[in-house]
Design an enzyme around this catalytic site. Structure first.
Site, mmCIF file in Angstrom:
data_model
loop_
_atom_site.group_PDB
_atom_site.id
_atom_site.type_symbol
_atom_site.label_atom_id
_atom_site.label_comp_id
_atom_site.label_asym_id
_atom_site.label_seq_id
_atom_site.Cartn_x
_atom_site.Cartn_y
_atom_site.Cartn_z
ATOM 1 N N PRO A 118 0.814 -1.228 0.000
ATOM 2 C CA PRO A 118 0.000 0.000 0.000
ATOM 3 C C PRO A 118 0.840 1.267 0.000
ATOM 4 O O PRO A 118 0.332 2.351 -0.317
ATOM 5 C CB PRO A 118 -0.839 -0.128 1.280
ATOM 6 C CG PRO A 118 -0.143 -1.133 2.122
ATOM 7 C CD PRO A 118 0.530 -2.061 1.183
ATOM 8 N N LYS A 119 2.121 1.158 0.322
ATOM 9 C CA LYS A 119 2.986 2.327 0.337
ATOM 10 C C LYS A 119 3.244 2.869 -1.069
ATOM 11 O O LYS A 119 3.721 3.996 -1.224
ATOM 12 C CB LYS A 119 4.313 1.994 1.022
ATOM 13 C CG LYS A 119 4.161 1.641 2.497
ATOM 14 C CD LYS A 119 3.506 2.759 3.301
ATOM 15 C CE LYS A 119 3.463 2.431 4.778
ATOM 16 N NZ LYS A 119 2.827 3.504 5.583
ATOM 17 N N ASP A 120 2.933 2.072 -2.101
ATOM 18 C CA ASP A 120 2.995 2.603 -3.469
ATOM 19 C C ASP A 120 2.109 3.828 -3.608
ATOM 20 O O ASP A 120 2.467 4.811 -4.269
ATOM 21 C CB ASP A 120 2.533 1.542 -4.468
ATOM 22 C CG ASP A 120 3.638 0.556 -4.836
ATOM 23 O OD1 ASP A 120 4.738 0.653 -4.256
ATOM 24 O OD2 ASP A 120 3.400 -0.302 -5.694
#
Length: 429
Positions: A118-120
């Site tokens: 999710p850090k994308d």
């Protein structure tokens, strides 16, 4: 039957047969015509004509014309690796759903296409915001600095490469070694430093901030340094408010009873909560928290405190757990912006997380990392609390491949959970 009636019957059968034959031939011609105009057939005809052209200039012109024509049709071509971020699928975990009587759904965030977490979403939001503000210039030597336990750094390193920037990542030296190895393969500069409290200027987040300032002040270095500041930047929670939250709402058709998530920076749970609570005021937002983190007590009692932080008992690290990516002992702006919307918190032990990770492999073929396992334990616990018939959504954050040397290092051999693992034993009921 008289000869006259026999003649009538024969003539009628002949006329009917002729009509059916005509109708079938007409339908066949229509279908063939449609096939001629269909995309695969059209491409096949074009390829055949194209390779019969021997003049290079004519072939090149025809290829350009055809490309323009094809471009006008329906397609789904992503623009670079950034185009593969977001719109991750929502998956029903069959084993947990069947065992609890609730529908437990997971957002497959490990399928984001740059850093596979999710850090994308956060990394892309940070970079795009800086570009819009004129703080970054591609291929100028501009470098993004960040303090991270791994996932945000990996996402930043990949997207920086795609957009013409450099990445410098500071991280604690007790994180899984495969994370820093991956960062190096992505071309990032990596500093592994000893774990330290946030008041220490050599703590990994503070070090990244200082390194960015040093870069900008150094006339001998190309470009400038930008501190990503994932813990405090508004670009973090907004990435989930505009992306993850709306996707969950649409994919569930607006039918869900609870959303469960761990928190490191707090951007995911805050951004999703801010969106979902506006659409579904009764939806429960529940924090999943590992040992040593103060967020559990922040939600439950309004105090940022964990028993391990008592005077005389404090451990070497702030968060004493093998779980990476979630859990913290300070208040971040990203967590606080959505804190009032969090309804409850569930504590998950390391042993429960390890057992759940093994359960998911055994029963569903899902190989996940530590924070994903914590999320699934909390989702199963919540399902038991709510009772059958509810729909709960959580996140699968990243693959277990990033956690082999630490989280997965001491797990039991895979094969046979039906004999020695039960869900009730995992969640402590």
């Amino acid at each position: 039957m008289s000869d006259q009636y026999r003649l009538y019957y024969t003539l009628g059968a002949f006329i009917l047969g002729s009509y059916l034959t005509f109708a079938w031939q007409s339908r066949y011609r229509d279908d063939a015509s449609h096939l001629e105009d269909s995309e695969p057939r059209r491409q096949q005809k074009y390829s055949s004509r194209f390779f019969k052209i021997h003049n290079f200039d004519t072939r090149k012109k025809n290829l350009t014309d055809e490309s323009n024509y094809v471009g006008e049709g329906v397609g789904d071509i992503k623009q670079g690796i950034e185009g593969c971020i977001g719109n991750t699928p929502l998956i029903r975990i069959k084993s947990l759903s069947e065992a609890t009587g609730c529908e437990i759904l997971v957002k497959a965030e490990f399928l984001n296409g740059a850093g596979n977490s999710p850090k994308d979403r956060v990394a892309l939001s940070i970079i795009q915001t800086a570009e819009e503000q004129g703080l970054l210039t591609p291929h100028s030597g501009d470098t993004i600095y960040e303090g991270t336990v791994g996932s945000t750094g990996i996402s930043l390193a990949a997207i920086c490469r795609a957009r013409g920037y450099k990445a410098h990542i500071c991280m604690p030296d007790d994180m899984a070694i495969e994370k820093s190895d991956l960062l190096l393969k992505l071309g990032a500069e990596v500093e592994r430093v000893r774990p330290a409290p946030i008041v220490d200027q050599n703590q990994f987040v503070n070090l990244a901030r200082n390194r960015a300032a040093e870069h900008s002040a150094n006339p001998d270095k190309r470009g400038s340094g930008l501190f990503a500041d994932q813990f405090e930047t508004e670009a973090n929670w907004r990435a989930h408010f505009t992306g993850t939250g709306p996707e969950i709402y649409e994919q569930t058709g607006g039918f869900l009873d609870a959303f469960v998530s761990g928190a490191g920076t707090g951007g995911t749970i805050s951004g999703v909560a801010l969106f979902l609570k506006e659409k579904l005021p009764d939806v429960k937002i529940v924090l999943a928290d590992p040992p040593g983190s103060g967020l559990y007590n922040r939600v439950k009692y309004g105090v940022m405190f964990d028993p391990k932080e008592r005077e005389g008992t404090r451990r070497r690290t702030q968060v004493d757990t093998i779980v990476e990516g979630i859990g913290i002992n300070r208040v971040t702006q990203n967590f606080e912006v959505g804190k009032e919307l969090i309804d409850d918190a569930i504590r998950v032990t390391d042993d429960q997380a390890i057992a759940m990770a093994r359960w998911l492999v055994e029963n569903d073929g899902i190989f996940c990392g530590s924070s994903s396992a914590v999320n699934c334990v909390a989702a199963a616990k919540l399902a038991k609390q709510l009772g059958p018939g509810h729909r709960i959504v959580t996140l699968l954050c990243d693959s277990g491949a990033r956690h082999l040397s630490k989280f997965w290092a001491n797990t039991e051999p895979i094969g046979g959970s039906e004999d020695d693992l039960s869900l009730d034993s995992i969640i402590g009921l």
